[in-house]
Design a protein around this motif. Structure first.
Motif, PDB file in Angstrom:
ATOM      1  N   ALA A 177       0.834  -1.207   0.000  1.00  0.00           N
ATOM      2  CA  ALA A 177       0.000   0.000   0.000  1.00  0.00           C
ATOM      3  C   ALA A 177       0.868   1.256   0.000  1.00  0.00           C
ATOM      4  CB  ALA A 177      -0.929  -0.005   1.204  1.00  0.00           C
ATOM      5  N   GLU A 178       1.969   1.245   0.761  1.00  0.00           N
ATOM      6  CA  GLU A 178       2.861   2.400   0.801  1.00  0.00           C
ATOM      7  C   GLU A 178       3.577   2.566  -0.538  1.00  0.00           C
ATOM      8  OE1 GLU A 178       5.232   3.329   4.421  1.00  0.00           O
ATOM      9  OE2 GLU A 178       6.928   2.913   3.079  1.00  0.00           O
ATOM     10  N   TRP A 179       4.008   1.451  -1.126  1.00  0.00           N
ATOM     11  CA  TRP A 179       4.625   1.495  -2.454  1.00  0.00           C
ATOM     12  C   TRP A 179       3.681   2.160  -3.444  1.00  0.00           C
ATOM     13  CZ3 TRP A 179       9.032   0.096  -5.206  1.00  0.00           C
ATOM     14  CH2 TRP A 179       8.877  -0.003  -6.592  1.00  0.00           C
ATOM     15  N   ARG A 180       2.442   1.731  -3.479  1.00  0.00           N
ATOM     16  CA  ARG A 180       1.488   2.235  -4.453  1.00  0.00           C
ATOM     17  C   ARG A 180       1.176   3.713  -4.231  1.00  0.00           C
ATOM     18  NH1 ARG A 180      -3.255  -2.058  -5.578  1.00  0.00           N
ATOM     19  NH2 ARG A 180      -3.603  -0.547  -7.247  1.00  0.00           N
ATOM     20  N   GLU A 181       1.104   4.130  -2.972  1.00  0.00           N
ATOM     21  CA  GLU A 181       0.839   5.543  -2.692  1.00  0.00           C
ATOM     22  C   GLU A 181       2.008   6.412  -3.123  1.00  0.00           C
ATOM     23  OE1 GLU A 181      -0.617   8.526   0.905  1.00  0.00           O
ATOM     24  OE2 GLU A 181      -0.195   6.417   1.337  1.00  0.00           O
ATOM     25  N   THR A 182       3.247   5.947  -2.870  1.00  0.00           N
ATOM     26  CA  THR A 182       4.433   6.708  -3.265  1.00  0.00           C
ATOM     27  C   THR A 182       4.525   6.829  -4.779  1.00  0.00           C
ATOM     28  OG1 THR A 182       5.625   5.992  -1.280  1.00  0.00           O
ATOM     29  CG2 THR A 182       6.945   6.812  -3.112  1.00  0.00           C
ATOM     30  N   VAL A 183       4.275   5.735  -5.479  1.00  0.00           N
ATOM     31  CA  VAL A 183       4.316   5.774  -6.939  1.00  0.00           C
ATOM     32  C   VAL A 183       3.173   6.625  -7.480  1.00  0.00           C
ATOM     33  CG1 VAL A 183       4.146   4.384  -9.036  1.00  0.00           C
ATOM     34  CG2 VAL A 183       5.562   3.592  -7.131  1.00  0.00           C
ATOM     35  N   ALA A 184       2.009   6.556  -6.857  1.00  0.00           N
ATOM     36  CA  ALA A 184       0.876   7.381  -7.284  1.00  0.00           C
ATOM     37  C   ALA A 184       1.207   8.858  -7.181  1.00  0.00           C
ATOM     38  CB  ALA A 184      -0.365   7.055  -6.453  1.00  0.00           C
ATOM     39  N   LEU A 185       1.820   9.258  -6.085  1.00  0.00           N
ATOM     40  CA  LEU A 185       2.165  10.665  -5.879  1.00  0.00           C
ATOM     41  C   LEU A 185       3.252  11.126  -6.838  1.00  0.00           C
ATOM     42  CD1 LEU A 185       2.250  13.368  -4.391  1.00  0.00           C
ATOM     43  CD2 LEU A 185       3.669  12.278  -2.634  1.00  0.00           C
ATOM     44  N   ASN A 186       4.326  10.359  -6.934  1.00  0.00           N
ATOM     45  CA  ASN A 186       5.513  10.814  -7.654  1.00  0.00           C
ATOM     46  C   ASN A 186       5.515  10.505  -9.145  1.00  0.00           C
ATOM     47  OD1 ASN A 186       7.526  11.837  -5.461  1.00  0.00           O
ATOM     48  ND2 ASN A 186       6.665   9.956  -4.613  1.00  0.00           N
ATOM     49  N   LEU A 187       4.689   9.551  -9.580  1.00  0.00           N
ATOM     50  CA  LEU A 187       4.695   9.175 -10.996  1.00  0.00           C
ATOM     51  C   LEU A 187       3.305   9.206 -11.629  1.00  0.00           C
ATOM     52  CD1 LEU A 187       6.235   8.259 -13.474  1.00  0.00           C
ATOM     53  CD2 LEU A 187       6.113   5.896 -12.627  1.00  0.00           C
ATOM     54  N   ASP A 188       2.353   8.508 -11.052  1.00  0.00           N
ATOM     55  CA  ASP A 188       1.021   8.459 -11.657  1.00  0.00           C
ATOM     56  C   ASP A 188       0.372   9.846 -11.683  1.00  0.00           C
ATOM     57  OD1 ASP A 188       1.398   5.731 -11.835  1.00  0.00           O
ATOM     58  OD2 ASP A 188       0.202   5.266 -10.057  1.00  0.00           O
ATOM     59  N   GLY A 189       0.408  10.539 -10.555  1.00  0.00           N
ATOM     60  CA  GLY A 189      -0.164  11.885 -10.497  1.00  0.00           C
ATOM     61  C   GLY A 189       0.583  12.848 -11.397  1.00  0.00           C
ATOM     62  N   ALA A 190       1.897  12.670 -11.472  1.00  0.00           N
ATOM     63  CA  ALA A 190       2.695  13.506 -12.376  1.00  0.00           C
ATOM     64  C   ALA A 190       2.271  13.269 -13.821  1.00  0.00           C
ATOM     65  CB  ALA A 190       4.174  13.198 -12.199  1.00  0.00           C
ATOM     66  N   PHE A 191       2.114  12.001 -14.206  1.00  0.00           N
ATOM     67  CA  PHE A 191       1.673  11.673 -15.563  1.00  0.00           C
ATOM     68  C   PHE A 191       0.344  12.368 -15.881  1.00  0.00           C
ATOM     69  CE2 PHE A 191      -1.462   9.081 -17.802  1.00  0.00           C
ATOM     70  CZ  PHE A 191      -0.942   9.111 -19.084  1.00  0.00           C
ATOM     71  N   ALA A 192      -0.616  12.260 -14.976  1.00  0.00           N
ATOM     72  CA  ALA A 192      -1.939  12.842 -15.224  1.00  0.00           C
ATOM     73  C   ALA A 192      -1.856  14.358 -15.386  1.00  0.00           C
ATOM     74  CB  ALA A 192      -2.892  12.475 -14.088  1.00  0.00           C
ATOM     75  N   GLY A 193      -1.070  15.014 -14.533  1.00  0.00           N
ATOM     76  CA  GLY A 193      -0.929  16.465 -14.638  1.00  0.00           C
ATOM     77  C   GLY A 193      -0.176  16.892 -15.884  1.00  0.00           C
ATOM     78  N   LEU A 194       0.905  16.197 -16.188  1.00  0.00           N
ATOM     79  CA  LEU A 194       1.694  16.522 -17.373  1.00  0.00           C
ATOM     80  C   LEU A 194       0.885  16.324 -18.644  1.00  0.00           C
ATOM     81  CD1 LEU A 194       4.985  14.754 -16.238  1.00  0.00           C
ATOM     82  CD2 LEU A 194       4.712  17.224 -16.521  1.00  0.00           C
ATOM     83  N   GLN A 195       0.113  15.242 -18.700  1.00  0.00           N
ATOM     84  CA  GLN A 195      -0.696  14.981 -19.881  1.00  0.00           C
ATOM     85  C   GLN A 195      -1.774  16.049 -20.061  1.00  0.00           C
ATOM     86  OE1 GLN A 195      -3.707  11.728 -20.082  1.00  0.00           O
ATOM     87  NE2 GLN A 195      -2.362  10.878 -21.679  1.00  0.00           N
ATOM     88  N   THR A 196      -2.418  16.436 -18.965  1.00  0.00           N
ATOM     89  CA  THR A 196      -3.441  17.477 -19.037  1.00  0.00           C
ATOM     90  C   THR A 196      -2.851  18.786 -19.541  1.00  0.00           C
ATOM     91  OG1 THR A 196      -4.691  16.472 -17.218  1.00  0.00           O
ATOM     92  CG2 THR A 196      -5.141  18.794 -17.703  1.00  0.00           C
TER      93      THR A 196
END
Length: 267
Positions: free
Chosen positions: A107-126
């Motif tokens: 769960a901690e792994w997924r939250e860290t990746v969500a913050l630093n990579l997944d969320g970044a992808f979504a913002g950068l793409q937008t």
């Protein structure tokens, strides 16, 4: 297209303190209105906004949680709509939790990746989609870390995410160049910020023997590099990864041959 690029509106995520706040002020100094986001420090974000306004530019402020992936695009679009357009997007949101690899819960792994990579992808793409649609070019900058280049014990999830973000920026540079949009990464080393319990004055008072410039960096020094990459003058720079680390990464071989004990294994 790039020769005519004249940035007037920027968004800087996590600009309530540290590198993000310093970047918002640097972009305001360069003549841009700035969208400011915060996660837990609304007061800090409002202080950044005051600084932008003191420089004669407009500031808009909103809360932003990069781990809420279904909301990221709406927040970025909302800020861009308030600003009137989007010329520069700086993805600065990110954080890490120190823990040995063998003890990292999924769960901690997924939250860290969500913050630093997944969320970044979504913002950068937008941001990129808006820039492509507008047809005026643009500047996209992601704040990564020196650990996108070299690992550090105890930060497995964070380092994996930052490596991914660095690779994402390189691919974006390839695909977005035809639209006059550049994409670059800035990789800070040790920077004296509130998150580390220090400020820029502390950087000058702190000695770091293992860093060629012998001190931590200042948020303003990172912001200055970002401001250049956001400017018309950086028109032929894309897909680059700018380390702002006082030479820290150059010390790898020296560190490997001169460490006198195994203390580094514990982070």
């Amino acid at each position: 297209m790039t020769a005519q690029f004249s940035p007037r509106r920027a968004i800087v995520t996590a600009s309530d303190s540290g590198i993000g706040a310093a970047t918002a002020l640097a972009l305001a100094e360069a003549g841009m209105d700035v969208g400011i986001t915060w996660h837990s420090d609304e007061e800090g974000a409002e202080a950044t906004a005051d600084g932008v306004r003191e420089r004669g530019r407009r500031a808009v402020v909103t809360r932003f949680d990069a781990t809420r992936l279904d909301e990221v695009s709406a927040v970025i679009d909302g800020l861009a709509d308030e600003l009137g357009a989007l010329d520069v997007f700086v993805n600065n949101a990110g954080a890490s939790t120190a823990r040995p690899f063998l003890e990292v819960p999924l769960a901690e792994w997924r939250e860290t990746v969500a913050l630093n990579l997944d969320g970044a992808f979504a913002g950068l793409q937008t941001a990129a989609r808006r820039m492509v649609h507008a047809g005026n070019g643009g500047r996209i900058i992601a704040v990564t870390s020196v650990h996108a280049h070299q690992p550090r014990v105890g930060l497995a999830a964070y380092i994996a995410a930052k490596h991914g973000l660095s690779g994402l920026i390189k691919t974006m540079a390839q695909e977005l160049g035809q639209h006059g949009i550049t994409a670059n990464a800035v990789a800070p080393g040790e920077i004296a910020t509130a998150a580390s319990g220090r400020d820029s004055e502390d950087a000058d008072r702190t000695h770091r023997p293992g860093v060629p410039l012998a001190r931590p960096g200042k948020a303003e020094e990172v912001a200055a590099v970002i401001a250049f990459l956001a400017s018309p003058e950086s028109s032929y720079v894309t897909g680059a990864d700018w380390t702002v680390d006082g030479g820290m990464l150059q010390m790898g071989p020296q560190a490997g041959s001169h460490l006198m004990d195994d203390g580094w294994r514990e982070g």
